[in-house]
Design a protein around this motif. Structure first.
Motif, short mmCIF file in Angstrom:
data_model
loop_
_atom_site.label_atom_id
_atom_site.label_comp_id
_atom_site.label_asym_id
_atom_site.label_seq_id
_atom_site.Cartn_x
_atom_site.Cartn_y
_atom_site.Cartn_z
N ASN A 81 0.82 -1.20 0.00
CA ASN A 81 0.00 0.00 0.00
C ASN A 81 0.86 1.26 0.00
O ASN A 81 0.57 2.22 -0.72
CB ASN A 81 -0.92 0.00 1.22
CG ASN A 81 -2.30 -0.57 0.94
OD1 ASN A 81 -3.17 0.11 0.40
ND2 ASN A 81 -2.49 -1.83 1.30
N VAL A 82 1.91 1.24 0.79
CA VAL A 82 2.75 2.42 0.91
C VAL A 82 3.56 2.65 -0.37
O VAL A 82 3.88 3.79 -0.72
CB VAL A 82 3.67 2.30 2.14
CG1 VAL A 82 4.65 3.46 2.23
CG2 VAL A 82 2.83 2.23 3.42
N ALA A 92 9.46 2.52 1.09
CA ALA A 92 8.21 2.23 1.81
C ALA A 92 8.50 1.73 3.22
O ALA A 92 7.82 2.12 4.18
CB ALA A 92 7.39 1.21 1.03
N ARG A 94 2.15 6.24 3.41
CA ARG A 94 1.94 6.30 1.96
C ARG A 94 2.02 7.74 1.45
O ARG A 94 2.55 8.01 0.38
CB ARG A 94 0.58 5.69 1.62
CG ARG A 94 0.24 5.67 0.13
CD ARG A 94 -1.16 5.15 -0.11
NE ARG A 94 -2.15 5.97 0.59
CZ ARG A 94 -3.41 5.60 0.80
NH1 ARG A 94 -3.83 4.41 0.37
NH2 ARG A 94 -4.24 6.40 1.44
#
Length: 225
Positions: free
Chosen positions: A103-104, A122, A154
Motif C-alpha cells: 500500500n505504501v 516504503a 503512503r
C-alpha cells in the motif's frame, strides 16, 4: 509556497447551480501548518481538493512554488501532484488485498524506481510512523489508528513538500487522534508544509494558523497561539 487568488468553484447541472467556493484568497508559506475549519458543507474539502490538484477551480489563479498552474498541461499537473503533494484522507483509502508495505509503495509506482528502491523507501516510511513490524500485515489486521499511520506513510513516502490532510483524526478516538496529530506535527517540524481540514478545535489549536470558511467563503483567518 502556495498562492490562491479569487478562487471560485461552481457545480452545475441542467437545473441547478451550486456555488461551493467564492472569493478565496490565501497564501501558504513553506513550512507552515495551516488548519481549515468550518461547518459541514462550507467548502473545506472542495478547497483542499483544489489545492491538491485533484479538482480545478471554476475561476481564479493558483501558483505553486512560483509556477502558475493555469500554464501547465495535465501531464505536468499529475507529475507535480505525485512528486510534491501527499494526501491523507479520513477514510484511509487503503487497498484491502495489498499488504501494508505494498500500500505504501503505490505512489512510487508512477516514478522511475526499481522494485528494491520502492520497497526500501516504503519500509523507511513505515518505520518513521512506528509500523516497522507490521509491513507484511494487511489493512484488515490493523486498528483504525494503525491504518491511518499506514496512510500517512503512503502520503510521505515520496517526500512531498506539501501534505494535505482531510479530517485525518475524524474516524479515530481521542487517544489515537492525538497520536496522529503528533506525527503530523513532527513532519511539520522537519520542514513539511501541512494543510489540515478538521472539525476539532483541539487539533486546530496545535496548528500555526487557521482559515475559517462558511458557505464557501472565508470569514476569518487567525494566528494560533
Amino acid at each position: 509556497m502556495l498562492t490562491l487568488e479569487g478562487i471560485e468553484k461552481v457545480y452545475r447541472t441542467d437545473r441547478i447551480e451550486t456555488q461551493a467556493l467564492e472569493g478565496i484568497d490565501l497564501e501558504v508559506r513553506a513550512g507552515e501548518f495551516l488548519s481549515i475549519m468550518g461547518p459541514s458543507g462550507s467548502g473545506k474539502s472542495t478547497l483542499l481538493n483544489i489545492i491538491g490538484l485533484l479538482d480545478a477551480p471554476s475561476a481564479g489563479r493558483i501558483t505553486f512554488d512560483g509556477v502558475d498552474l493555469q500554464d501547465i498541461r495535465d501531464r505536468e499537473r499529475a507529475r507535480l501532484r505525485n512528486r510534491r503533494i501527499g494526501f491523507i484522507f479520513q477514510s484511509f483509502h487503503l487497498v484491502p488485498d495489498l499488504s501494508v508495505l505494498d500500500n505504501v509503495e503505490i505512489p512510487l509506482l508512477y516514478r522511475k524506481m526499481g522494485g528494491r528502491a520502492r520497497r526500501e523507501a516504503a519500509a523507511a516510511a513505515l518505520e518513521s510512523v512506528g509500523l516497522g513490524g507490521r509491513m507484511r500485515h494487511f489493512p484488515g489486521q490493523l486498528s483504525g489508528g494503525q491504518q491511518q499511520r499506514v496512510a500517512i506513510a503512503r502520503a510521505i513516502v515520496g517526500e512531498p513538500a506539501l501534505l494535505l490532510a482531510d479530517e485525518p483524526t475524524g474516524n479515530l478516538d481521542s487517544v489515537m487522534g492525538a497520536e496522529i496529530m503528533e506525527i503530523l506535527l513532527g513532519l511539520n517540524r522537519a520542514g513539511t508544509t501541512v494543510i489540515m481540514v478538521t472539525h476539532d478545535q483541539k487539533m486546530t489549536d496545535r496548528a500555526q494558523r487557521c482559515l475559517r470558511l462558511h458557505d464557501g467563503r472565508p470569514v476569518h483567518q487567525e494566528v494560533m497561539a
